[in-house]
Enzyme design. Sequence first.
Site, PDB file in Angstrom:
ATOM      1  N   ASP A  66       0.824  -1.217   0.000  1.00  0.00           N
ATOM      2  CA  ASP A  66       0.000   0.000   0.000  1.00  0.00           C
ATOM      3  C   ASP A  66       0.859   1.268   0.000  1.00  0.00           C
ATOM      4  O   ASP A  66       0.381   2.331  -0.361  1.00  0.00           O
ATOM      5  CB  ASP A  66      -1.009   0.014   1.168  1.00  0.00           C
ATOM      6  CG  ASP A  66      -0.416  -0.292   2.527  1.00  0.00           C
ATOM      7  OD1 ASP A  66       0.433  -1.199   2.612  1.00  0.00           O
ATOM      8  OD2 ASP A  66      -0.800   0.368   3.513  1.00  0.00           O
ATOM      9  N   HIS A 159       7.039  -2.162  13.372  1.00  0.00           N
ATOM     10  CA  HIS A 159       6.024  -2.710  12.474  1.00  0.00           C
ATOM     11  C   HIS A 159       6.309  -4.190  12.229  1.00  0.00           C
ATOM     12  O   HIS A 159       5.957  -4.737  11.187  1.00  0.00           O
ATOM     13  CB  HIS A 159       6.044  -1.898  11.174  1.00  0.00           C
ATOM     14  CG  HIS A 159       4.820  -2.029  10.314  1.00  0.00           C
ATOM     15  ND1 HIS A 159       3.532  -2.063  10.800  1.00  0.00           N
ATOM     16  CD2 HIS A 159       4.689  -2.122   8.952  1.00  0.00           C
ATOM     17  CE1 HIS A 159       2.684  -2.173   9.797  1.00  0.00           C
ATOM     18  NE2 HIS A 159       3.351  -2.222   8.667  1.00  0.00           N
TER      19      HIS A 159
END
Length: 283
Positions: A66, A159
């Site tokens: 994304d 992350h």
Amino acid sequence: MSTTVTITGSGTPIMEPGRAGPGVLVRHGETTLQFDCGRATTLRLTETGLRLTNLDALAVTHHHSDHLVGLADLLMSRWLEANRDTHLDPLPIIVPEGIATRLAATTLDPWREEIAMRSDHVGYASTPDPDVRSFAATSSPTEVLRLDQVAVEAVSVRHEPVTPAVGYRVTTPDGTVVISGDTAVCDEVEKLSTGADVLVHEAFRTSAVADLLSDPKALAAYHSDTVALGGLAHRAGVGILILTHLIPSPRTEADKEAFVEEIRAGGYGGEVLVADDLDSITV
Ligand SMILES: [Zn+2]
Ligand SMILES: [Zn+2]
């Protein structure tokens, strides 16, 4: 002079009408920097009035699709905009070493025949190939780019299992802008954004997704719970908090207000903007 922060995309990997993939544009005078390049980033950049050939550099936070899937579109649209009479310098891409570097370096490979045919047909003097500049992600801020009066530092964020993933701090004569990238609420971003004028941060309403996702814990572990983020923004003393990469995607003003309420519950009392695409803040 002033520094302007524009959200080029407030979306996520999940398609949502009106929300382009993640991206932030930071401008100070003639210096123009884009952070991440998701779906429709190039269209949004054009909608800000920017000529793509005036973009100085792209910085990438991590390799999730994304954040990078719009890169070939950006490179080729910029190349075509330059037209055959204009020399085009390669676009610098600032990117942490690893998968994102390889994606940036090879993103045009499937298009080689198409690029060659256009070049032969029209006679372009330049190529759309970027200038990929990778750096080692580190747990303390490291300068990765300096252009005129604008400095960009990167720091590792949380992350996992996606590594490396970084956030960025942009310092101009007007102030500082921090872009979290995708991350859980973490000390690294808190330190990076201490005293920042603008913090652009991803936001995940854990309370709202429990019934929507088959495994909300996996996603919650590597995104930023909105209540905890309110605590971070309060402790860091940021001037304006811009929420983006919004999960779940708000569709009404009440949905947006729910993000703000959770930020308040976390302790932050400053200005909060729940971003739509092309929202802009000037410092
Ligand atoms: Zn993402
Ligand atoms: Zn991600």
